[in-house]
Design a protein around this motif. Structure first.
Motif: not given
Ligand code: CUA
Length: 342
Positions: A122-129
């Motif tokens: 994972t490179e960045a927070p996903g949707d709704g994370a």
């Protein structure tokens, strides 16, 4: 000497008993296992494990079986002349076979492993994370929820992620001192916390419950007692937990609170809503919302709190909280005050 020596025998028995007792003390809840996944990524890790295990079992049976058969088939016979079997050298088909078979096996394993690693990366927070900053300290865990303005320690609380509203947990891992490693086997693989570097990991908790884990990189004396707990709660429970955590501490103006501010406690610990703003040790604003003390070592109850205050070095030798040589009366005052921090 040896095992006939009674003293030696008894000291061995003593060692086993002591080891059993200390395991008993540590294993307050479940012992972390990798075979009971509670998130999609750990399911995929378990799948990989079984896949590699199956391949290696087949290879073992083939090689071991052939070896056993040849040992039996070509065993020495009475009266047989001691002759060498025919020597094969430079046979192209055989050379090719024993080069290609391992090559293909290793390639297949590498490809499926790389696919899983890429899926979990994972490179960045996903949707709704849910973003959580995790800071490893010798020997405890700091948790900051930057979007919620909540700080806590040692027990991570996250909401359940269900099919309709997936809510992955996105951890931003940092270290305040040396390299640690975040490992909650039922929820995710291991990721290191490295000084001066930001590592990330993401997992989707799909079952309610408390998950235990362990720092997985040797980080000093109390590495083995740098335990992890993750509480996966319902979305509603998470909301109310956040609401409680955001509140400042109850201001009791008690004798205990005064003692806390007078002694060195306030230099290392924060209690929001009071003068205590130290950042070296865990935030104590809502200490009583946590089930354990000393990073998951002992249950958070009056006696343990008192013992911890009287001599932290007894429970966790080498830990950064010094023995303040408190008078029992002071320890009692402090414990009573800390117990108001709900
Ligand atoms: Cu932290 Cu090992």
């Amino acid at each position: 000497m040896g095992l006939k020596d009674t003293n030696l025998r008894w000291s061995l028995v003593g060692g086993v008993v002591a080891a059993t007792l200390s395991v008993e003390r540590l294993a307050m809840a479940e012992v972390p296992v990798v075979f009971d996944p509670a998130s999609p990524s750990t399911e995929s890790i378990r799948g990989l494990f079984y896949f590699v295990l199956a391949i290696t079992v087949v290879i073992f049976l083939l090689v071991g079986g052939a070896l056993a058969y040849f040992i039996w088939r070509f065993r020495e016979h009475q009266g047989q002349a001691d002759t060498e079997p025919p020597q094969i050298y430079g046979s192209h088909p055989i050379e090719l076979a024993w080069t290609m078979a391992p090559l293909i096996t290793v390639l297949v394993i590498a490809l499926v492993v790389v696919r899983s690693v890429l899926e979990m990366r994972t490179e960045a927070p996903g949707d709704g994370a849910l973003r959580v900053r995790v800071i490893g300290h010798q020997w405890w865990w700091e948790y900051q929820y930057p979007d919620l303005d909540v700080t806590t320690a040692n027990e991570l609380v996250v909401p359940l992620s269900d099919g309709d509203t997936p809510r992955p947990v996105h951890l931003e891992l940092e270290s305040a001192d040396v390299i640690h490693s975040y490992w909650v086997p039922r929820l995710a693989g291991k990721t290191d916390l490295i000084p001066g570097r930001l590592n990330r990991m993401e997992f989707e908790p799909t079952q309610l419950g408390t998950y235990t884990g362990q720092c997985a990189e040797y980080c000093g004396t109390q590495h083995a007692n740098m335990l992890l707990r993750v509480n996966v709660v319902s979305a509603a429970d998470f909301q109310s937990w956040v609401a409680d955590q955001k509140k400042p501490a109850v201001n009791t103006e008690s004798a205990g609170q005064r003692r806390f501010m007078e002694l060195a406690c306030a230099n290392c610990h924060t209690i929001r809503g009071t003068r205590a703003k130290g950042v070296f040790g865990p935030d104590l604003t809502h200490l009583m919302s946590r089930e354990t003390l000393a990073s998951g070592m002992v249950p958070n109850d009056h006696q343990n709190l008192l013992d911890w205050l009287l001599d932290p070095q007894d429970i966790k030798p080498g830990c950064r909280m010094p023995d303040m040589r408190l008078k029992p009366a002071d320890a009692e005052l402090l414990a009573t005050y800390l117990e108001t921090l709900k």
